[in-house]
Design a protein around this motif. Structure first.
Motif, PDB file in Angstrom:
ATOM      1  N   GLY A   1       0.856  -1.187   0.000  1.00 12.44           N
ATOM      2  CA  GLY A   1       0.000   0.000   0.000  1.00 12.44           C
ATOM      3  C   GLY A   1       0.883   1.223   0.000  1.00 12.44           C
ATOM      4  N   GLY A   2       0.268   2.379   0.140  1.00 11.68           N
ATOM      5  CA  GLY A   2       1.043   3.619   0.135  1.00 11.68           C
ATOM      6  C   GLY A   2       0.888   4.355   1.441  1.00 11.68           C
ATOM      7  N   PHE A   3       1.862   5.216   1.719  1.00  4.62           N
ATOM      8  CA  PHE A   3       1.771   6.091   2.890  1.00  4.62           C
ATOM      9  C   PHE A   3       2.400   7.416   2.514  1.00  4.62           C
ATOM     10  CE2 PHE A   3       2.711   8.035   6.900  1.00  4.62           C
ATOM     11  CZ  PHE A   3       1.625   7.688   7.688  1.00  4.62           C
ATOM     12  N   SER A   4       1.721   8.507   2.854  1.00  7.27           N
ATOM     13  CA  SER A   4       2.239   9.821   2.525  1.00  7.27           C
ATOM     14  C   SER A   4       2.395  10.632   3.800  1.00  7.27           C
ATOM     15  CB  SER A   4       1.277  10.535   1.565  1.00  7.27           C
ATOM     16  OG  SER A   4       1.750  11.828   1.281  1.00  7.27           O
ATOM     17  N   GLY A   5       3.585  11.209   4.019  1.00  6.83           N
ATOM     18  CA  GLY A   5       3.789  12.004   5.223  1.00  6.83           C
ATOM     19  C   GLY A   5       5.226  12.476   5.323  1.00  6.83           C
ATOM     20  N   ASP A   6       5.431  13.564   6.031  1.00  6.66           N
ATOM     21  CA  ASP A   6       6.763  14.160   6.139  1.00  6.66           C
ATOM     22  C   ASP A   6       7.279  14.264   7.565  1.00  6.66           C
ATOM     23  OD1 ASP A   6       6.787  14.572   3.314  1.00  6.66           O
ATOM     24  OD2 ASP A   6       5.382  16.213   3.658  1.00  6.66           O
ATOM     25  N   LEU A   7       6.445  13.903   8.539  1.00  2.00           N
ATOM     26  CA  LEU A   7       6.936  13.836   9.923  1.00  2.00           C
ATOM     27  C   LEU A   7       7.403  12.403  10.159  1.00  2.00           C
ATOM     28  CD1 LEU A   7       4.616  15.806  12.370  1.00  2.00           C
ATOM     29  CD2 LEU A   7       6.848  16.438  11.479  1.00  2.00           C
ATOM     30  N   LEU A   8       8.690  12.253  10.450  1.00  2.00           N
ATOM     31  CA  LEU A   8       9.256  10.904  10.564  1.00  2.00           C
ATOM     32  C   LEU A   8       8.574  10.102  11.672  1.00  2.00           C
ATOM     33  CD1 LEU A   8      13.051  11.696  10.094  1.00  2.00           C
ATOM     34  CD2 LEU A   8      11.299  11.303   8.379  1.00  2.00           C
ATOM     35  N   SER A   9       8.231  10.786  12.765  1.00  2.00           N
ATOM     36  CA  SER A   9       7.594  10.082  13.889  1.00  2.00           C
ATOM     37  C   SER A   9       6.233   9.547  13.475  1.00  2.00           C
ATOM     38  CB  SER A   9       7.452  11.033  15.076  1.00  2.00           C
ATOM     39  OG  SER A   9       6.854  12.247  14.682  1.00  2.00           O
ATOM     40  N   ASN A  10       5.532  10.277  12.631  1.00  2.00           N
ATOM     41  CA  ASN A  10       4.227   9.834  12.138  1.00  2.00           C
ATOM     42  C   ASN A  10       4.380   8.596  11.254  1.00  2.00           C
ATOM     43  OD1 ASN A  10       2.187  10.812   9.454  1.00  2.00           O
ATOM     44  ND2 ASN A  10       1.374   9.987  11.341  1.00  2.00           N
ATOM     45  N   VAL A  11       5.410   8.592  10.425  1.00  2.00           N
ATOM     46  CA  VAL A  11       5.652   7.443   9.548  1.00  2.00           C
ATOM     47  C   VAL A  11       5.986   6.212  10.384  1.00  2.00           C
ATOM     48  CG1 VAL A  11       7.079   6.562   7.664  1.00  2.00           C
ATOM     49  CG2 VAL A  11       6.433   8.978   7.711  1.00  2.00           C
ATOM     50  N   LEU A  12       6.849   6.404  11.375  1.00  2.00           N
ATOM     51  CA  LEU A  12       7.229   5.274  12.239  1.00  2.00           C
ATOM     52  C   LEU A  12       6.014   4.719  12.968  1.00  2.00           C
ATOM     53  CD1 LEU A  12      10.608   6.526  13.745  1.00  2.00           C
ATOM     54  CD2 LEU A  12      10.260   4.473  12.374  1.00  2.00           C
ATOM     55  N   ALA A  13       5.093   5.598  13.348  1.00  2.00           N
ATOM     56  CA  ALA A  13       3.950   5.156  14.140  1.00  2.00           C
ATOM     57  C   ALA A  13       2.837   4.566  13.280  1.00  2.00           C
ATOM     58  CB  ALA A  13       3.413   6.327  14.962  1.00  2.00           C
ATOM     59  N   ALA A  14       2.686   5.074  12.037  1.00  2.00           N
ATOM     60  CA  ALA A  14       1.458   4.759  11.306  1.00  2.00           C
ATOM     61  C   ALA A  14       1.642   4.011   9.983  1.00  2.00           C
ATOM     62  CB  ALA A  14       0.676   6.052  11.050  1.00  2.00           C
ATOM     63  N   ALA A  15       2.817   4.062   9.384  1.00  2.00           N
ATOM     64  CA  ALA A  15       3.006   3.347   8.103  1.00  2.00           C
ATOM     65  C   ALA A  15       3.051   1.850   8.381  1.00  2.00           C
ATOM     66  CB  ALA A  15       4.289   3.803   7.430  1.00  2.00           C
ATOM     67  N   ARG A  16       2.561   1.077   7.415  1.00  2.00           N
ATOM     68  CA  ARG A  16       2.556  -0.375   7.614  1.00  2.00           C
ATOM     69  C   ARG A  16       3.670  -1.028   6.792  1.00  2.00           C
ATOM     70  NH1 ARG A  16      -2.969   0.741   8.338  1.00  2.00           N
ATOM     71  NH2 ARG A  16      -3.513   0.592   6.140  1.00  2.00           N
ATOM     72  N   PRO A  17       4.157  -2.176   7.281  1.00  2.00           N
ATOM     73  CA  PRO A  17       5.233  -2.858   6.550  1.00  2.00           C
ATOM     74  C   PRO A  17       4.848  -3.071   5.087  1.00  2.00           C
ATOM     75  CG  PRO A  17       4.876  -3.921   8.671  1.00  2.00           C
ATOM     76  CD  PRO A  17       3.796  -2.885   8.523  1.00  2.00           C
ATOM     77  N   GLY A  18       5.801  -2.859   4.205  1.00  2.00           N
ATOM     78  CA  GLY A  18       5.554  -3.058   2.782  1.00  2.00           C
ATOM     79  C   GLY A  18       4.993  -1.848   2.079  1.00  2.00           C
ATOM     80  N   ASN A  19       4.637  -0.801   2.835  1.00  2.00           N
ATOM     81  CA  ASN A  19       4.118   0.424   2.211  1.00  2.00           C
ATOM     82  C   ASN A  19       5.206   1.118   1.405  1.00  2.00           C
ATOM     83  OD1 ASN A  19       1.728   1.801   4.673  1.00  2.00           O
ATOM     84  ND2 ASN A  19       1.642   0.014   3.370  1.00  2.00           N
ATOM     85  N   LEU A  20       4.784   1.754   0.313  1.00  2.00           N
ATOM     86  CA  LEU A  20       5.659   2.677  -0.411  1.00  2.00           C
ATOM     87  C   LEU A  20       5.393   4.068   0.168  1.00  2.00           C
ATOM     88  CD1 LEU A  20       7.640   3.451  -2.649  1.00  2.00           C
ATOM     89  CD2 LEU A  20       5.701   3.522  -4.246  1.00  2.00           C
TER      90      LEU A  20
END
Lengths: 249, 114
Positions: B27-46
């Motif tokens: 799946g995809g994940f869009s974001g520029d706060l690194l802490s948000n990505v670490l907390a909310a992106a799922r494995p395998g996301n682009l």
């Protein structure tokens, strides 16, 4: 009143992004070699190396200002300075509780080690220190002030992690007499005040590459604040590199 | 769908291959706060981001992402490329803004929802 040449933003081997060569001994030796009078130890979200570097500094006649470089919820880096190591240590314990419980991956981010005077590793920090705290910029500034410390936004004009580049403004009600900049001048967003130049050293060679010369009565938080405000003949002037003995100018 | 399919269909530039182009993209994940990505992106996301800092690579590794898609066209610094190569993190580049890229990625990954 005298002039103290200061580099107030130095990382140690405890910061994952810094070189493992940043031991107390190496930091103090490099600072002495370039004629600094005052340095601050500012690791990411921790003060675990402050006392060891201060001990090395005392032995070499170099004043160490206890500090940290906080990463607030907004991913803004904020330098926090204190007069005494005990206050800094207590504040660091508060900060640690606000750091997400995410383990460091040394391969991805680097090693996080506390070393002693003999450069022996005495502790490995398990939590990733390069994380945003559960603490806003306003909360951090208020807490630092309440503890008698000085909050200085780090490299405000650098992307990412700078106050101005990250937010584009300074939140209402916040005033920083001193802001650290990469560029030459204080961004208009920061209002009136002075600028701090420091090396943000991650290796011994970088120490002292950018400094600020404070004209003040001793290296206390209150004196640094007064120098930033230009009170009673005090001043803060940026320099690219401290003058060495025998150098003109 | 693999990262390689996405590179072809979105006409992305491959800055770092990282040996990971045949990874499945979850799946995809869009974001520029690194802490948000670490907390909310799922494995395998682009991960679509405008960030260019070297910590982007560490975050992608720790979060188990399939790759990083840098929006806005500016190439990353050599140190970032070197770190991504060392860690085997694919870095992709496109001139479009994050909004455009997210829209195109969404159409490709989830056509039934578009």
């Amino acid at each position: 009143m005298r002039t103290l040449v200061a580099d107030l933003h130095i990382h140690t081997c405890l910061s994952p992004c810094a070189s493992l060569r940043m031991s107390p001994r190496a930091i103090v030796a490099a600072a002495r070699a370039c004629g600094l009078d005052l340095i601050a130890v500012t690791d990411h979200n921790t003060a675990g190396m402050v006392e060891e570097v201060a001990r090395a500094g005392r032995a070499a006649g170099l004043r160490i200002l206890p500090g940290m470089e906080l990463e607030t919820r907004e991913e803004v880096h904020l330098l926090a300075y204190f007069d005494d190591a005990a206050t800094c240590r207590d504040f660091a314990a508060e900060i640690y509780a606000l750091l997400p419980d995410r383990p460091n991956d040394p391969r991805s981010f680097g090693d996080q080690v506390v070393v002693d005077a003999d450069e022996t590793i005495v502790y490995v920090e398990p939590k990733l220190l390069l994380s945003a705290l559960r603490l806003s910029l306003e909360e951090a500034a208020a807490r630092i002030a309440a503890l008698g410390g000085l909050a200085v936004p780090a490299h405000v004009d650098r992307s990412p992690y700078g106050l101005v580049t990250q937010l584009g403004f300074v939140p209402k009600g916040l005033r920083f007499p001193l802001v650290e900049v990469d560029g030459a001048s204080r961004p208009a967003e920061c209002g009136p005040g002075a600028v701090l130049w420091s090396s943000d050293a991650h290796t011994p060679e970088e120490i002292g590459s950018r400094v600020t010369a404070f004209r003040m009565n001793g290296a206390t938080i209150d004196e640094i604040r007064r120098a930033a405000l230009g009170l009673d003949g005090r001043s803060a002037a940026v320099r690219r590199r401290p003058r060495r003995e025998g150098e003109a100018g | 769908m693999t990262l390689r399919d996405i590179v072809q269909r979105l006409a992305l530039e491959v800055v770092v291959d990282g040996g990971g182009l045949d990874r499945e993209v979850s799946g995809g994940f869009s974001g520029d706060l690194l802490s948000n990505v670490l907390a909310a992106a799922r494995p395998g996301n682009l991960w679509i981001t405008i960030q260019r800092h070297v910590n982007v690579v560490g975050v992608a590794q720790v979060a188990g992402l399939s790759g990083v898609l840098l929006a806005g066209g500016e190439a990353p610094a050599p140190a970032v490329v070197a770190k991504a190569e060392e860690m085997g993190i694919p870095i992709l580049l496109a001139p479009d803004a994050a909004f455009e890229l997210a829209g195109r990625l969404h159409r490709v990954l989830l056509p039934e929802e578009t």
